[in-house]
Enzyme design. Structure first.
Site, PDB file in Angstrom:
ATOM      1  CG  LEU A 191      -2.076  -0.997   1.225  1.00 51.29           C
ATOM      2  CD1 LEU A 191      -2.882  -0.896   2.506  1.00 51.29           C
ATOM      3  CD2 LEU A 191      -2.983  -0.756   0.012  1.00 51.29           C
ATOM      4  CB  CYS A 197       7.342 -10.307 -11.447  1.00 50.99           C
ATOM      5  SG  CYS A 197       8.940 -11.103 -11.269  1.00 50.99           S
ATOM      6  NE  ARG A 243      14.844  -8.398 -15.639  1.00 46.92           N
ATOM      7  CZ  ARG A 243      14.711  -9.678 -15.330  1.00 46.92           C
ATOM      8  NH1 ARG A 243      14.542 -10.569 -16.281  1.00 46.92           N
ATOM      9  NH2 ARG A 243      14.750 -10.079 -14.080  1.00 46.92           N
TER      10      ARG A 243
HETATM   11  C1  UGA Z   1       7.016  -9.902  -7.188  1.00 44.19           C
HETATM   12  C2  UGA Z   1       6.230 -10.605  -6.069  1.00 44.19           C
HETATM   13  O1  UGA Z   1       6.206  -9.788  -4.895  1.00 44.19           O
HETATM   14  C3  UGA Z   1       6.870 -11.963  -5.734  1.00 44.19           C
HETATM   15  O2  UGA Z   1       6.082 -12.644  -4.772  1.00 44.19           O
HETATM   16  C4  UGA Z   1       6.943 -12.802  -7.016  1.00 44.19           C
HETATM   17  O3  UGA Z   1       7.589 -14.044  -6.787  1.00 44.19           O
HETATM   18  C5  UGA Z   1       7.722 -12.047  -8.081  1.00 44.19           C
HETATM   19  O4  UGA Z   1       7.079 -10.775  -8.325  1.00 44.19           O
HETATM   20  C6  UGA Z   1       7.731 -12.884  -9.343  1.00 44.19           C
HETATM   21  O5  UGA Z   1       6.652 -13.112  -9.908  1.00 44.19           O
HETATM   22  O6  UGA Z   1       8.787 -13.417  -9.699  1.00 44.19           O
HETATM   23  P1  UGA Z   1       9.273  -8.454  -7.294  1.00 44.19           P
HETATM   24  O7  UGA Z   1       8.848  -8.092  -8.680  1.00 44.19           O
HETATM   25  O8  UGA Z   1      10.666  -8.908  -7.037  1.00 44.19           O
HETATM   26  O9  UGA Z   1       8.314  -9.611  -6.699  1.00 44.19           O
HETATM   27  O10 UGA Z   1       9.085  -7.155  -6.395  1.00 44.19           O
HETATM   28  P2  UGA Z   1       7.992  -6.553  -5.400  1.00 44.19           P
HETATM   29  O11 UGA Z   1       8.625  -6.338  -4.096  1.00 44.19           O
HETATM   30  O12 UGA Z   1       6.744  -7.323  -5.425  1.00 44.19           O
HETATM   31  O13 UGA Z   1       7.747  -5.109  -6.069  1.00 44.19           O
HETATM   32  C7  UGA Z   1       7.226  -4.976  -7.386  1.00 44.19           C
HETATM   33  C8  UGA Z   1       7.046  -3.522  -7.735  1.00 44.19           C
HETATM   34  O14 UGA Z   1       6.000  -2.938  -6.970  1.00 44.19           O
HETATM   35  C9  UGA Z   1       8.273  -2.649  -7.478  1.00 44.19           C
HETATM   36  O15 UGA Z   1       8.469  -1.785  -8.570  1.00 44.19           O
HETATM   37  C10 UGA Z   1       7.916  -1.860  -6.227  1.00 44.19           C
HETATM   38  O16 UGA Z   1       8.545  -0.603  -6.182  1.00 44.19           O
HETATM   39  C11 UGA Z   1       6.415  -1.717  -6.395  1.00 44.19           C
HETATM   40  N1  UGA Z   1       5.696  -1.526  -5.114  1.00 44.19           N
HETATM   41  C12 UGA Z   1       5.675  -2.517  -4.196  1.00 44.19           C
HETATM   42  C13 UGA Z   1       5.018  -0.334  -4.882  1.00 44.19           C
HETATM   43  O17 UGA Z   1       5.010   0.578  -5.719  1.00 44.19           O
HETATM   44  N2  UGA Z   1       4.322  -0.186  -3.699  1.00 44.19           N
HETATM   45  C14 UGA Z   1       4.283  -1.169  -2.763  1.00 44.19           C
HETATM   46  O18 UGA Z   1       3.621  -0.963  -1.714  1.00 44.19           O
HETATM   47  C15 UGA Z   1       4.979  -2.358  -3.014  1.00 44.19           C
END
Ligand code: UGA
Length: 432
Positions: free
Chosen positions: A253, A263, A330
């Protein structure tokens, strides 16, 4: 050479494969990691990990030394010597959003052709529902030994992948029969995590929906952040208020310039594609993508509203990676934002603790700096695009002295606006 009794092969030593292989080795298994990129394999044999992922290099070195981890380009060697084979090859998006399964198909055929005894094939790459049954058909054509397929999606986050592997919320295993599910469940036993046994197709959908729900939370908060900007509400307070509801939870959030990485964007595209293919309404997921694209424009409009015409303006950028603790560029929001700012005539100086090497091949005509302070020096404003801890701990008074004008536009809401204003900054975040 590995000790006797090796049994796991990991096909594809990219992000998922390498973390999975190193962690299974750490748990005491003998693991052979395969990749077609011989340069990568040669480095890995020497313990050099090609990606930045906290703790991974230590695991790789230790398990190489203890001869539980072996790297090769020879898929035949790996398949012949293993009972359990994880398919971890890439499934990049095609133009239409559909994942490209060419590598999965190629690897499946190679495994089938050299299988000499029972094999458990584990689908770890993220793929659309019903890929496993397609995989079975391909294998059936070429294989002479007995085999089963299981779907075991990964939920690792970049930046905390080793930690996530060792402490999963749950392990999902989609299997065709008990023999297969027992074999794979045994591998995860030591982790003491809840194991959810499902049918094959449900496991495939769980993976896609998991990422889609997390992305949905981000797009939802980013829409409301824009409403907060228009009213006197504060998105950080709003997120805290709703996050305290146990049914919603506080995670994912955090408002900002949106999600990137390899991903969420690609998995949403793949989900939308499979929904359309099955004639199921995909609008919800299309909106999540749309909102995520729009939030980047929203940020640029904010920059313009503080600086006016961007032609010739000098902008310091802190953070390039799609999230902290990774060097992964990426689909990073920074790429889209910086390119747009450049189109509008802005001059960019940027700093990222780990991603600058990768950024250099993607983002041109940028001055890459040695420190956040160098990026701030002489800039008309400072933009924060990734929430690295070093930026949260930065010497703000020094930054203020170095900037041409004390303007900070924070795409990740890392500071409290009251503090920033007290320090004499013109400060704005997204919804705060
Ligand atoms: C995500 C999932 O969280 C993993 O569970 C999954 O295994 C992985 O994809 C995958 O499919 O391989 P990841 O892409 O490494 O993991 O990173 P996240 O921590 O989920 O963040 C993704 C994006 O959302 C980032 O750009 C982050 O900055 C953004 N984000 C995350 C927000 O803008 N706000 C948030 O509150 C959380």
């Amino acid at each position: 050479m590995l000790k006797m009794g090796e049994k796991i092969a990991i096909i594809g030593s990219g992000y998922v494969g390498l973390v999975t292989g190193a962690c299974f080795a750490e748990l005491g298994n003998n693991v052979i990691c395969v990749d077609s990129n011989s340069k990568k394999i040669e480095s890995l044999k020497r313990g050099i990990v090609p990606i930045y992922e906290p703790g991974l290099d230590t695991l790789v070195s230790r398990n190489l030394e203890e001869k539980r981890l072996y790297f090769t380009t020879d898929i035949k060697y790996a398949v012949k010597r293993s009972d359990i084979i994880f398919i971890c090859v890439g499934t990049p998006p095609k133009e239409n959003g559909e994942p490209d399964l060419t590598s999965v198909e190629k690897v499946a055929k190679e495994i089938a052709l050299v299988s000499n005894k029972y094999k458990l094939i584990v689908e770890k790459s993220t793929v659309p529902v019903q890929t496993a049954s397609w995989l079975r058909k391909i294998m059936d054509k070429y294989i002479r030994s007995d085999f089963d397929i299981v779907v075991n999606p990964e939920f690792l986050r970049e930046g905390s992948a080793v930690q996530d592997f060792m402490n999963p919320d749950r392990v999902v295993i989609g299997a065709e029969n008990e023999k297969a599910s027992t074999l794979i469940a045994e591998l995860y036993k030591q982790l003491n995590a809840p194991i959810l046994l499902t049918d094959i197709s449900s496991a495939e959908i769980i993976k896609h929906l998991n990422n889609a729900i997390l992305a949905q939370k981000i797009s939802t908060i980013n829409i409301i952040a824009q409403l907060c900007d228009k009213t006197d509400a504060d998105i950080e307070t709003v997120a805290k208020g709703v996050g305290l509801d146990k049914r919603i939870g506080p995670d994912f959030l955090k408002a900002g310039i949106g999600f990137g990485g390899f991903c969420f964007p690609k998995d949403l595209d793949a989900l939308i594609h499979i929904l359309r293919k099955n004639k199921v309404d995909s609008k919800l997921f299309e909106s999540i993508q749309e909102i995520n694209k729009n939030i980047r424009n929203y940020f640029i409009i904010k920059v313009e509203s503080y600086l006016g015409d961007l032609k010739g303006k000098k902008l310091g950028v802190l953070g390039l990676a799609f999230k902290p603790n990774t060097d992964d560029m990426r689909f990073a929001p920074s790429v889209y934002i910086i390119r747009d700012l450049q189109k509008k005539g802005a001059k960019i100086k940027a700093y990222d603790p780990k991603a600058m090497n990768n950024a250099k091949s993607i983002l041109k005509n940028i001055t890459y700096c040695k420190s956040p302070y160098e990026a701030a020096r002489g800039s008309d404003a400072l933009l924060i695009l990734t929430e690295w801890q070093v930026f949260k701990d930065i010497d703000l008074l020094k930054i203020k002295r170095l900037l041409n004008k004390p303007i900070i536009i924070d795409g990740r809401n890392i500071f409290k606006k009251e503090r920033m204003r007290r320090l004499g900054f013109t400060y704005t975040g997204i919804g705060t």
